[in-house]
Scaffold this active site. Sequence first.
Site, PDB file in Angstrom:
ATOM      1  N   ARG A  23     114.302  25.005  12.476  1.00  0.00           N
ATOM      2  CA  ARG A  23     115.304  25.740  11.589  1.00  0.00           C
ATOM      3  C   ARG A  23     115.264  27.365  11.704  1.00  0.00           C
ATOM      4  O   ARG A  23     115.421  27.984  10.757  1.00  0.00           O
ATOM      5  CB  ARG A  23     115.041  25.256  10.059  1.00  0.00           C
ATOM      6  CG  ARG A  23     115.358  23.749   9.877  1.00  0.00           C
ATOM      7  CD  ARG A  23     116.893  23.532   9.621  1.00  0.00           C
ATOM      8  NE  ARG A  23     117.085  22.139   9.464  1.00  0.00           N
ATOM      9  CZ  ARG A  23     117.489  21.365   8.395  1.00  0.00           C
ATOM     10  NH1 ARG A  23     117.375  22.071   7.141  1.00  0.00           N
ATOM     11  NH2 ARG A  23     117.582  20.078   8.691  1.00  0.00           N
TER      12      ARG A  23
ATOM     13  N   ARG B 168     119.864  29.762   6.588  1.00  0.00           N
ATOM     14  CA  ARG B 168     120.175  30.389   5.381  1.00  0.00           C
ATOM     15  C   ARG B 168     119.165  31.506   5.160  1.00  0.00           C
ATOM     16  O   ARG B 168     119.510  32.504   4.288  1.00  0.00           O
ATOM     17  CB  ARG B 168     120.526  29.509   4.327  1.00  0.00           C
ATOM     18  CG  ARG B 168     121.754  29.035   4.234  1.00  0.00           C
ATOM     19  CD  ARG B 168     121.766  28.088   3.054  1.00  0.00           C
ATOM     20  NE  ARG B 168     121.165  26.855   3.254  1.00  0.00           N
ATOM     21  CZ  ARG B 168     120.882  25.923   2.356  1.00  0.00           C
ATOM     22  NH1 ARG B 168     121.183  26.232   0.869  1.00  0.00           N
ATOM     23  NH2 ARG B 168     120.201  24.841   2.393  1.00  0.00           N
TER      24      ARG B 168
ATOM     25  N   ARG C 263     128.008  31.559   8.444  1.00  0.00           N
ATOM     26  CA  ARG C 263     128.360  30.654   7.687  1.00  0.00           C
ATOM     27  C   ARG C 263     129.424  30.767   6.808  1.00  0.00           C
ATOM     28  O   ARG C 263     130.301  29.712   6.680  1.00  0.00           O
ATOM     29  CB  ARG C 263     127.068  30.186   6.944  1.00  0.00           C
ATOM     30  CG  ARG C 263     126.925  29.042   6.043  1.00  0.00           C
ATOM     31  CD  ARG C 263     127.057  27.632   6.664  1.00  0.00           C
ATOM     32  NE  ARG C 263     126.704  26.543   5.838  1.00  0.00           N
ATOM     33  CZ  ARG C 263     127.563  25.962   5.065  1.00  0.00           C
ATOM     34  NH1 ARG C 263     128.607  26.351   5.199  1.00  0.00           N
ATOM     35  NH2 ARG C 263     126.980  25.011   4.455  1.00  0.00           N
TER      36      ARG C 263
ATOM     37  N   ASP D 150     123.170  19.590  14.313  1.00  0.00           N
ATOM     38  CA  ASP D 150     122.579  18.650  13.437  1.00  0.00           C
ATOM     39  C   ASP D 150     122.256  17.438  14.071  1.00  0.00           C
ATOM     40  O   ASP D 150     123.208  16.673  14.725  1.00  0.00           O
ATOM     41  CB  ASP D 150     123.225  18.809  11.994  1.00  0.00           C
ATOM     42  CG  ASP D 150     122.315  18.063  10.890  1.00  0.00           C
ATOM     43  OD1 ASP D 150     121.240  18.877  10.401  1.00  0.00           O
ATOM     44  OD2 ASP D 150     122.258  16.697  10.586  1.00  0.00           O
TER      45      ASP D 150
ATOM     46  N   TYR E 206     119.599   7.408   7.911  1.00  0.00           N
ATOM     47  CA  TYR E 206     120.793   8.298   7.261  1.00  0.00           C
ATOM     48  C   TYR E 206     121.853   7.243   7.280  1.00  0.00           C
ATOM     49  O   TYR E 206     122.741   7.258   6.186  1.00  0.00           O
ATOM     50  CB  TYR E 206     121.005   9.626   7.649  1.00  0.00           C
ATOM     51  CG  TYR E 206     120.248  10.524   7.411  1.00  0.00           C
ATOM     52  CD1 TYR E 206     120.230  11.397   6.232  1.00  0.00           C
ATOM     53  CD2 TYR E 206     118.900  10.625   8.237  1.00  0.00           C
ATOM     54  CE1 TYR E 206     119.141  12.215   5.902  1.00  0.00           C
ATOM     55  CE2 TYR E 206     117.921  11.873   7.993  1.00  0.00           C
ATOM     56  CZ  TYR E 206     118.173  12.372   6.805  1.00  0.00           C
ATOM     57  OH  TYR E 206     116.997  13.263   6.502  1.00  0.00           O
TER      58      TYR E 206
HETATM   59  O1  1CP Z   1     117.284  25.930  13.651  1.00  0.00           O
HETATM   60  C1  1CP Z   1     117.308  24.832  13.963  1.00  0.00           C
HETATM   61  O2  1CP Z   1     116.467  24.116  13.952  1.00  0.00           O
HETATM   62  C2  1CP Z   1     118.508  23.966  14.877  1.00  0.00           C
HETATM   63  C3  1CP Z   1     119.632  23.307  13.787  1.00  0.00           C
HETATM   64  C4  1CP Z   1     119.077  21.901  13.108  1.00  0.00           C
HETATM   65  C5  1CP Z   1     118.152  21.086  13.279  1.00  0.00           C
HETATM   66  C6  1CP Z   1     117.351  20.785  14.683  1.00  0.00           C
HETATM   67  C7  1CP Z   1     119.731  21.657  11.727  1.00  0.00           C
HETATM   68  C8  1CP Z   1     120.687  22.643  11.226  1.00  0.00           C
HETATM   69  N1  1CP Z   1     119.316  20.524  11.532  1.00  0.00           N
HETATM   70  C9  1CP Z   1     118.480  20.033  12.514  1.00  0.00           C
HETATM   71  C10 1CP Z   1     117.701  18.463  12.428  1.00  0.00           C
HETATM   72  C11 1CP Z   1     117.789  17.776  11.184  1.00  0.00           C
HETATM   73  N2  1CP Z   1     118.893  17.531  10.261  1.00  0.00           N
HETATM   74  C12 1CP Z   1     116.801  17.028  10.946  1.00  0.00           C
HETATM   75  C13 1CP Z   1     115.553  16.846  11.617  1.00  0.00           C
HETATM   76  C14 1CP Z   1     114.421  17.695  11.306  1.00  0.00           C
HETATM   77  C15 1CP Z   1     114.008  17.677   9.856  1.00  0.00           C
HETATM   78  O3  1CP Z   1     113.359  16.707   9.487  1.00  0.00           O
HETATM   79  O4  1CP Z   1     114.330  18.645   9.003  1.00  0.00           O
HETATM   80  C16 1CP Z   1     117.126  16.249   9.822  1.00  0.00           C
HETATM   81  C17 1CP Z   1     116.593  15.139   8.876  1.00  0.00           C
HETATM   82  C18 1CP Z   1     118.718  16.677   9.271  1.00  0.00           C
HETATM   83  C19 1CP Z   1     119.416  16.111   8.363  1.00  0.00           C
HETATM   84  C20 1CP Z   1     119.953  17.289   7.414  1.00  0.00           C
HETATM   85  N3  1CP Z   1     121.009  18.043   7.928  1.00  0.00           N
HETATM   86  C21 1CP Z   1     119.409  17.519   6.067  1.00  0.00           C
HETATM   87  C22 1CP Z   1     118.491  16.838   5.486  1.00  0.00           C
HETATM   88  C23 1CP Z   1     118.718  15.848   4.429  1.00  0.00           C
HETATM   89  C24 1CP Z   1     117.829  15.222   3.755  1.00  0.00           C
HETATM   90  O5  1CP Z   1     117.244  14.163   4.054  1.00  0.00           O
HETATM   91  O6  1CP Z   1     116.969  15.841   2.702  1.00  0.00           O
HETATM   92  C25 1CP Z   1     120.243  18.649   5.759  1.00  0.00           C
HETATM   93  C26 1CP Z   1     120.065  19.495   4.389  1.00  0.00           C
HETATM   94  C27 1CP Z   1     120.993  19.087   6.789  1.00  0.00           C
HETATM   95  C28 1CP Z   1     122.147  20.174   6.895  1.00  0.00           C
HETATM   96  C29 1CP Z   1     121.452  21.325   7.645  1.00  0.00           C
HETATM   97  N4  1CP Z   1     121.384  21.221   8.978  1.00  0.00           N
HETATM   98  C30 1CP Z   1     120.800  22.312   9.620  1.00  0.00           C
HETATM   99  C31 1CP Z   1     121.010  23.249   8.677  1.00  0.00           C
HETATM  100  C32 1CP Z   1     120.925  24.842   8.958  1.00  0.00           C
HETATM  101  C33 1CP Z   1     121.499  22.633   7.647  1.00  0.00           C
HETATM  102  C34 1CP Z   1     121.774  23.434   6.201  1.00  0.00           C
HETATM  103  C35 1CP Z   1     123.286  23.341   6.136  1.00  0.00           C
HETATM  104  C36 1CP Z   1     123.690  24.639   5.360  1.00  0.00           C
HETATM  105  O7  1CP Z   1     123.625  25.680   6.052  1.00  0.00           O
HETATM  106  O8  1CP Z   1     124.156  24.431   4.303  1.00  0.00           O
END
Ligand code: 1CP
Length: 357
Positions: A35, A39, A48, A85, A165
């Site tokens: 990540r 943000r 964003r 994502d 999911y």
């Molecule tokens: O910078 C990076 O790492 C690249 C982008 C990236 C990656 C590799 C994002 C951006 N998400 C992910 C993988 C991801 N997404 C995972 C695997 C890693 C982990 O365990 O964190 C998972 C489980 C998700 C699912 C997901 N997407 C969630 C979690 C939900 C939960 O179960 O709590 C969320 C909140 C997202 C949205 C998301 N994905 C990425 C960002 C920056 C965001 C936030 C969106 C925003 O800006 O509002």
Amino acid sequence: MSAPTQDHPTQDRPKTLLRALGGEAVWPPPMWLMRQAGRYLPEYRAVRSRAGDFIALCTAPELAAEVTLQPIRRYGMDGAILFSDILMLPWALGHGLRFAEGEGPVLPRLEDQTAIDRLDRDRLHGAIAPILETVRRVRQGLRDEGLEGTALIGFAGAPFTVACYMVEGGGSKEFARVRAMAYGQPALFGRLMDVLTEATIDYLAAQAAAGAEALMLFDSWAGVLSPSLFRRHVIAPSARIAAALKARFPDLKMIGFPRLAGMMLGAYAAETGVDAVGMDTATDPVLAARAVPARMAVQGNLDPMALLAGGEALRAEASGILAALRGRPFVFNLGHGIVPQTPPEHVAALVRQVRDA
Ligand code: 1CP
């Protein structure tokens, strides 16, 4: 496009990430952070807010490439991870997805064969086209900005975590529905896993063909399974994915991240065919280094909360990890993603510390 604002050691030592993933004990170790685009960075928040919603950002190649490059310009990370994502795969298969502000992802709840039959692998190729365009643009951007020492990492969710999911209809603390389905309706769950495994192979192969130099499989919820189901739904599909990709792209490096795998980490490392394993925050790096074959790279595993706290706690945690893994193939990273409240200066301090290791 701005030029790098400082000298980044990455560019004097190109592709250290790929060397470490290839089994070399590069020191100081290459680093990137899960990540790292997100943000906590003001430049991310600016893009964003222009993009509208999160899916719009993931499918706008110019903007997604821009946010992928932001942490590389700022910190000179050795890895750039594609901004997308893991849930873009079910989205591309036509399953439906939205990100509700403040409550995370919302998907239709997958409950039966009809929903599996509706997953459309033919739709995948058209739907992922903008994501592949992002991959091409990031590679080009790294070249144009003199940052090609940084390797581009593509990724997907591993089938089990993506299934979590889809079956729950979003995030969950316990993932009770998906675990109940895996035990109670094994044939149905097996068919879902097969569809997701084949789709993941197509999706990752397309990212590799578009220019991703390493691929990471995020199995964030691997740790909710019993050892027998861990073998069936984490190790076996990951092995199938790694074998299919290595057959087509022999030089491609793969990182597997079976989060919360605990004592199953060694079996995962030995049996999946990935080049490196990610360690989560709870993993002792000394024990992990013993459990994983010596020539195989490990990645991790600073607690994102230590990065949030900064100061002496951050220094002490990072130096413990560095000391534990000196002398073996290692990629410095977090044990889970950066949290949005993290001060960007803490990341800068961590980068200096790892570069001076
Ligand atoms: O910078 C990076 O790492 C690249 C982008 C990236 C990656 C590799 C994002 C951006 N998400 C992910 C993988 C991801 N997404 C995972 C695997 C890693 C982990 O365990 O964190 C998972 C489980 C998700 C699912 C997901 N997407 C969630 C979690 C939900 C939960 O179960 O709590 C969320 C909140 C997202 C949205 C998301 N994905 C990425 C960002 C920056 C965001 C936030 C969106 C925003 O800006 O509002």
